[in-house]
Design an enzyme around this catalytic site. Structure first.
Site, mmCIF file in Angstrom:
data_model
loop_
_atom_site.group_PDB
_atom_site.id
_atom_site.type_symbol
_atom_site.label_atom_id
_atom_site.label_comp_id
_atom_site.label_asym_id
_atom_site.label_seq_id
_atom_site.Cartn_x
_atom_site.Cartn_y
_atom_site.Cartn_z
ATOM 1 N N LYS A 1 10.554 1.925 7.656
ATOM 2 C CA LYS A 1 10.811 1.542 6.269
ATOM 3 C C LYS A 1 12.239 1.028 6.095
ATOM 4 C CE LYS A 1 9.766 2.367 1.515
ATOM 5 N NZ LYS A 1 9.071 3.171 0.504
ATOM 6 N N GLU B 1 11.702 -6.193 -3.162
ATOM 7 C CA GLU B 1 10.288 -6.567 -3.007
ATOM 8 C C GLU B 1 9.998 -7.999 -3.459
ATOM 9 O OE1 GLU B 1 5.852 -4.811 -3.972
ATOM 10 O OE2 GLU B 1 7.554 -3.481 -4.246
ATOM 11 N N GLU C 1 -0.301 7.102 4.336
ATOM 12 C CA GLU C 1 0.884 6.234 4.375
ATOM 13 C C GLU C 1 1.446 6.150 5.791
ATOM 14 O OE1 GLU C 1 2.006 4.296 2.130
ATOM 15 O OE2 GLU C 1 1.453 5.080 0.162
ATOM 16 N N HIS D 1 -3.110 10.011 -4.064
ATOM 17 C CA HIS D 1 -2.680 8.639 -3.775
ATOM 18 C C HIS D 1 -2.970 8.252 -2.321
ATOM 19 C CE1 HIS D 1 -0.330 4.968 -3.834
ATOM 20 N NE2 HIS D 1 0.362 5.414 -2.804
#
Length: 371
Positions: free
Chosen positions: A229, A239, A187, A266
């Site tokens: 972010k 979103e 990420e 993930h």
């Protein structure tokens, strides 16, 4: 580096992200919410509970009416209604009401579950994120996306629920297993690829320091990801537009998670998804071969997988059809225009051309290894 980032939601201050090297400031931060007459429920998993639950509970006990701890088995397989119901049972039994607070102590699974419970219990109560993994500190604890899995569908049930506080103790990263740390870097690297070329270069220039968990360098990494972010979630909190770029690598990644039975973490699946998305970017002439290879090399440098065995390309393609981001038969893939900038590549799965299907199959084949 400041020790606070303020997050706004629709123009108004929503919550702070606090950075610290311990849990010492948590007590004073909690006192800002007038919790002396409130019940607190700490939600955590079996891995984190054994390390941090007692320490955090002892701090919370000093300033609240009652504090309880609920834990569940660590891992994606706990991200189900059964776990949510277990937490509901405790909240009902202990007579929690809308003035009480939940604390998510753990990684992304803990944060997602706790946020979902907070969004739905009594139509919404407050919760606080205390992320303890790299992935949750840089990504999942920020922005208010909550959710659980349903049968074979990842994050298909959820709600937007902003936390009241995100408290990041950077020293929790010292107790993170190497594989979990590396997964978090999936990420982290994503942010550089989609938003910040200079950050991507910083990650490549500081591989040794980051992998050795140098606290100053890690602090810079986590802080920069949170700053990036912040830009996205403030511009698009629910979103509908630009926040979709955070899904770079995730459409392929979620399909791989499912096909591997959640054997891969993930962040590992995001890494594989990034390679597949970068392959598409290269084949549609958005990036050149040097950039494509740079992406793969950076991921591999942080111990992340860039290929996977034991999956058939058609199985991954089938799972992509079940992705929750499918709208009216279309899926929009996030692709690289260059390092630090993205474009959108939309495919109509109800009317795919042969070239489109070949491109997707070839992208998947670029990350799969025949056994």
């Amino acid at each position: 580096m400041d020790n606070v980032i303020k997050i706004n939601n629709e123009g108004e201050h929503a919550y702070d992200i606090i950075f610290s090297d311990s849990f010492k400031l948590l007590k004073s931060e909690l006192m800002k919410f007038n919790i002396e007459n409130k019940r607190i429920c700490i939600v955590t998993d079996s891995n984190v509970a054994s390390i941090y639950a007692n320490e955090v509970k002892s701090l919370v006990d000093m300033v609240c009416k009652h504090c309880y701890v609920v834990q569940f088995p660590a891992g994606e397989l706990s991200k189900r209604h059964e776990t949510v119901n277990k937490i509901y049972d405790v909240l009902v039994k202990k007579k929690f009401d809308r003035k009480d607070i939940l604390i998510a102590l753990g990684g992304g699974v803990v944060g997602d579950i706790t946020g979902f419970v907070a969004a739905t219990y009594m139509r919404g109560i407050d919760y606080i994120q205390v992320p303890t993994t790299l992935l949750s500190q840089v990504d999942s604890s920020i922005g208010g996306k909550t959710g659980i899995d349903y049968k074979d569908h990842k994050n298909i049930i959820g709600a937007f629920k902003m936390p009241k506080l995100v408290y990041i103790n950077l020293n929790t990263l010292k107790t993170l297993p190497e594989r979990e740390f590396n997964a978090g870097m999936g990420e982290v690297i994503k942010y550089g690829l989609i938003m910040a070329d200079d950050f991507y270069q910083y990650l490549n220039q500081n591989i040794a320091k980051i992998k050795s968990h140098d606290l100053e360098t890690l602090s810079n990494v986590v802080y920069m990801c949170c700053r990036l972010k912040k830009i996205i979630v403030e511009d698009d909190p629910y979103e509908k537009n630009v926040r979709k770029i955070l899904n770079f690598g995730h459409t392929f990644g979620h399909a791989i998670e499912k096909c591997k039975g959640f054997e891969y973490l993930h962040g590992e699946c995001v890494s594989l998804g990034i390679v597949a998305a970068a392959y598409i970017s290269y084949k549609i002439k958005q990036i050149d071969s040097n950039t494509f290879n740079s992406v793969k090399n950076t991921l591999a440098s942080y111990g992340l997988p860039i290929a996977v065995s034991g999956i058939r390309p058609n199985d991954i393609l089938r799972e992509i059809l079940n992705d929750k981001k499918m709208h009216s038969g279309y899926i929009t893939f996030i692709v690289l225009k260059r390092i630090g900038k993205v474009n959108f590549y939309k495919v109509n799965f109800n009317n795919m051309t042969d070239n489109e299907k070949d491109l997707l199959i070839n992208a998947i084949e670029s990350i799969t290894i025949e056994q």
